[in-house]
Design a protein around this motif. Structure first.
Motif, PDB file in Angstrom:
ATOM      1  N   ASP A  74       0.819  -1.206   0.000  1.00 51.00           N
ATOM      2  CA  ASP A  74       0.000   0.000   0.000  1.00 51.00           C
ATOM      3  C   ASP A  74       0.859   1.265   0.000  1.00 51.00           C
ATOM      4  OD1 ASP A  74      -2.339   1.602   0.172  1.00 51.00           O
ATOM      5  OD2 ASP A  74      -2.138   1.690   2.353  1.00 51.00           O
ATOM      6  N   PHE A  75       1.835   1.322   0.887  1.00 53.86           N
ATOM      7  CA  PHE A  75       2.602   2.558   1.052  1.00 53.86           C
ATOM      8  C   PHE A  75       3.722   2.721   0.032  1.00 53.86           C
ATOM      9  CE2 PHE A  75       0.646   2.238   5.256  1.00 53.86           C
ATOM     10  CZ  PHE A  75       0.235   3.554   5.445  1.00 53.86           C
ATOM     11  N   ILE A  76       4.261   1.625  -0.497  1.00 50.32           N
ATOM     12  CA  ILE A  76       5.397   1.731  -1.424  1.00 50.32           C
ATOM     13  C   ILE A  76       4.954   1.651  -2.880  1.00 50.32           C
ATOM     14  CG2 ILE A  76       7.571   0.676  -2.149  1.00 50.32           C
ATOM     15  CD1 ILE A  76       7.953  -0.315   0.713  1.00 50.32           C
ATOM     16  N   SER A 103      12.468  -8.647   2.540  1.00 46.49           N
ATOM     17  CA  SER A 103      12.451  -9.389   1.281  1.00 46.49           C
ATOM     18  C   SER A 103      11.382  -8.909   0.299  1.00 46.49           C
ATOM     19  CB  SER A 103      12.235 -10.879   1.561  1.00 46.49           C
ATOM     20  OG  SER A 103      10.980 -11.107   2.191  1.00 46.49           O
ATOM     21  N   PHE A 104      10.252  -8.412   0.787  1.00 43.27           N
ATOM     22  CA  PHE A 104       9.146  -8.116  -0.132  1.00 43.27           C
ATOM     23  C   PHE A 104       9.418  -6.962  -1.090  1.00 43.27           C
ATOM     24  CE2 PHE A 104       5.083  -5.964  -1.119  1.00 43.27           C
ATOM     25  CZ  PHE A 104       4.475  -6.987  -1.846  1.00 43.27           C
ATOM     26  N   PRO A 105       9.930  -5.791  -0.654  1.00 41.90           N
ATOM     27  CA  PRO A 105      10.085  -4.666  -1.598  1.00 41.90           C
ATOM     28  C   PRO A 105      10.923  -4.991  -2.828  1.00 41.90           C
ATOM     29  CG  PRO A 105      10.241  -3.872   0.644  1.00 41.90           C
ATOM     30  CD  PRO A 105      10.236  -5.363   0.732  1.00 41.90           C
ATOM     31  N   ARG A 164       8.967  -7.497  -5.043  1.00 46.82           N
ATOM     32  CA  ARG A 164       7.790  -6.891  -5.669  1.00 46.82           C
ATOM     33  C   ARG A 164       8.203  -5.924  -6.775  1.00 46.82           C
ATOM     34  NH1 ARG A 164       3.295  -6.905  -8.053  1.00 46.82           N
ATOM     35  NH2 ARG A 164       1.709  -5.372  -7.457  1.00 46.82           N
ATOM     36  N   ALA A 165       9.277  -5.164  -6.553  1.00 50.42           N
ATOM     37  CA  ALA A 165       9.766  -4.248  -7.587  1.00 50.42           C
ATOM     38  C   ALA A 165      10.182  -5.017  -8.838  1.00 50.42           C
ATOM     39  CB  ALA A 165      10.935  -3.431  -7.044  1.00 50.42           C
ATOM     40  N   ILE A 214       6.755  -8.156 -15.038  1.00 50.30           N
ATOM     41  CA  ILE A 214       5.407  -8.666 -15.314  1.00 50.30           C
ATOM     42  C   ILE A 214       4.421  -7.527 -15.524  1.00 50.30           C
ATOM     43  CG2 ILE A 214       3.515 -10.087 -14.409  1.00 50.30           C
ATOM     44  CD1 ILE A 214       5.564 -11.744 -12.943  1.00 50.30           C
ATOM     45  N   GLY A 215       4.655  -6.420 -14.832  1.00 47.22           N
ATOM     46  CA  GLY A 215       3.835  -5.239 -15.048  1.00 47.22           C
ATOM     47  C   GLY A 215       2.624  -5.110 -14.162  1.00 47.22           C
TER      48      GLY A 215
END
Length: 519
Positions: free
Chosen positions: A434-436, A505-507, A510-511, A517-518
């Motif tokens: 949500d925030f990033i 690990s997530f940021p 996800r980036a 993948i878009g």
């Protein structure tokens, strides 16, 4: 022809769900035409009285639809809306099972009253803050929490959360049913078995859950009052016997480990509500301020959880310091509660029955959400109407309660931290997404069931597993102690390492997912 990317579920709209959020001119025109035809018709329905309309509204079973609630079905905000929201959370969390968690601090972990109270209240505050944040997604999206989770974790990984949440609610409902059964058994002088008491609590919870969220919200607006009055009676009866002068035994490392473990247990009370929080606000309109939803939820939940937790800590201090009470009532959860009514005779038994009603109030939202979660799994589960899936879930947890009725503290101490592990991982992913990643792009709430418009979920799935790795190396339970927990004297660090591993690990994952993948 429907797109193959859209799953067909019970009650799901066959057209673009954006129609839920807009009323075009043709719709208004058709409604006007229908009204005109009705005026010309010679057949008119007999007018209903206000009382008849109220009864019809209360007895109407909520439709089985896991999709977003249309705007036209949302409630109108009134001056009393804030009070209703606050009372709902105050009532749901002013629960007898929280008294049981509080007693674990002094009975099971051996903490002093001061240590347990300090750790417990701050744990409740952090947990309630997480619940407050998650509850804001209900009005914003009109979706239940784990439908909104598809926007953060992807279509398929969110279904893993549905499965985990079903197990979470089965565990909590099982505990509530056993405690209620033990209370009813003690009140009846042993004439009513614990197993029969379990059935009574489960059936009462099921009946209310079948009617849906609106009647439940009405019930919770008044259910808090008898619960609070009974706790006041408990304070007056048992308060003079609380042991405020005790000390936590052990070395400094052992004491700190106990404090952290109980802080995590208290935090897990709130975390258990996080995957359900938005479910209870889907009938509120999106223009209600998120800060308002957050503050009201936190204020209502933290007060109720702290009151019940402190009551349990005090009762546990009596059992831990008094041979008389420990011998008379034992150290079972039902016995701990009856300690508060030792000198009240028949009135004490009446108060104990009110405690059982509070367990029903706490069980009902879990039973409601379990039915929804089963539908969210899709496939054959998505075709089962909510009343049937809710009934199936109730039968399952009632059977588990009967099997685990003699080892409740062990069950509670074992599964409550496990709830905290996976929910904390889930919440960290929601916060970072949500925030990033979503602050500039926003959300298309009409795409809740379109896989090709939702995140692929690879980053969330990998981060979820990495978070579990952190939980495993840091957990400290009777059945397993991780290597990092060993190094800290047995403190349960699983909750915190799970959050840390996921947050790191997530940021980057996800980036990478968004770049290649878009979505």
């Amino acid at each position: 022809m429907n797109s193959p990317d859209i799953e067909k579920t019970q009650g799901s709209p066959s057209l673009d769900t954006s129609t839920h959020f807009e009323l075009d001119k043709s719709t208004s025109a058709s409604s006007s035409d229908a009204t005109s035809l009705a005026k010309l018709s010679p057949i008119t329905a007999a007018p209903k009285s206000k009382w008849q309309r109220c009864i019809a509204k209360l007895t109407k079973v909520e439709k089985s639809d896991i999709g977003p609630v249309p705007l036209e079905e949302r409630e109108i905000i009134t001056p009393s809306t804030t009070l209703h929201m606050l009372l709902m959370w105050f009532s749901m969390t002013l629960a007898t099972n929280n008294i049981i968690v509080g007693s674990m601090g002094t009975v099971v972990l051996g903490l002093s009253f001061k240590d347990a109270a300090f750790c417990g209240v701050f744990g409740c505050l952090v947990g309630a803050s997480i619940v407050g944040y998650m509850s804001t997604w209900g009005p914003r999206s009109g979706n239940r929490t784990l439908i909104a989770a598809r926007y953060f974790m992807g279509y398929y990984p969110s279904k893993v959360c549905c499965i985990l949440n079903i197990f979470t609610n089965i565990g909590y409902s099982m505990v509530n049913s056993v405690v209620g059964g033990q209370i009813l058994s003690v009140v009846s002088g042993g004439h009513l078995s614990v197993m029969v008491g379990v059935v009574v609590v489960a059936v009462a919870s099921l009946v209310m859950a079948l009617f849906g969220m609106k009647i439940f919200q009405l019930y919770e607006r008044v259910a808090w009052l008898p619960q609070l009055l009974v706790i006041c009676v408990m304070v007056g009866s048992a308060g003079p016997h609380f042991n405020f002068d005790g000390h936590t035994a052990g070395t400094t490392a052992q004491v700190n480990a106990k404090r952290l473990t109980f802080f995590s247990l208290a935090l897990s009370i709130g975390l258990a509500w996080a995957p359900l929080a938005a479910d209870y606000y889907v009938y509120y309109p999106p223009h209600i301020k998120s800060w308002r939803t957050f503050l009201v939820t936190v204020f209502g939940a933290v007060q109720a959880m702290s009151i019940s937790l402190l009551m349990g800590i005090g009762l546990g201090s009596i059992i831990a310091s008094s041979t008389y009470y420990a011998t008379k009532y034992g150290n079972t959860p039902g016995g701990v509660l009856m300690t508060a009514y030792d000198s009240l005779g028949g009135f004490g038994k009446f108060c104990a029955v009110i405690n059982v009603l509070s367990l029903v109030a706490n069980n009902t939202p879990g039973a409601y959400s379990m039915g929804m979660n089963l539908q969210m799994l899709g496939g054959i589960f998505g075709k089962v109407p909510r009343p049937i899936s809710t009934t199936i879930a109730t039968v399952i947890y009632a059977a588990c309660a009967m099997g685990g009725r003699d080892s409740l503290y062990e069950v509670f101490k074992g599964f409550l931290p496990l709830i905290g592990y996976w929910v904390m991982i889930f919440v960290v992913i929601v916060l970072e997404e949500d925030f990033i990643f979503r602050r500039t792009t926003g959300y298309d709430w009409s795409a809740w069931n379109c896989r090709h418009k939702l995140p692929m979920g690879i980053a969330a799935a990998v981060s979820f597993l990495i978070g579990w790795a952190g939980a495993i190396v840091g957990m400290s339970q009777t059945y397993y102690t991780g290597p990092i927990a060993h190094m800290t004297g047995g403190a349960d660090l699983g909750l915190w390492l799970a959050a840390g591993f996921t947050a790191v690990s997530f940021p980057p994952l996800r980036a990478t997912e968004v770049r290649f993948i878009g979505r």
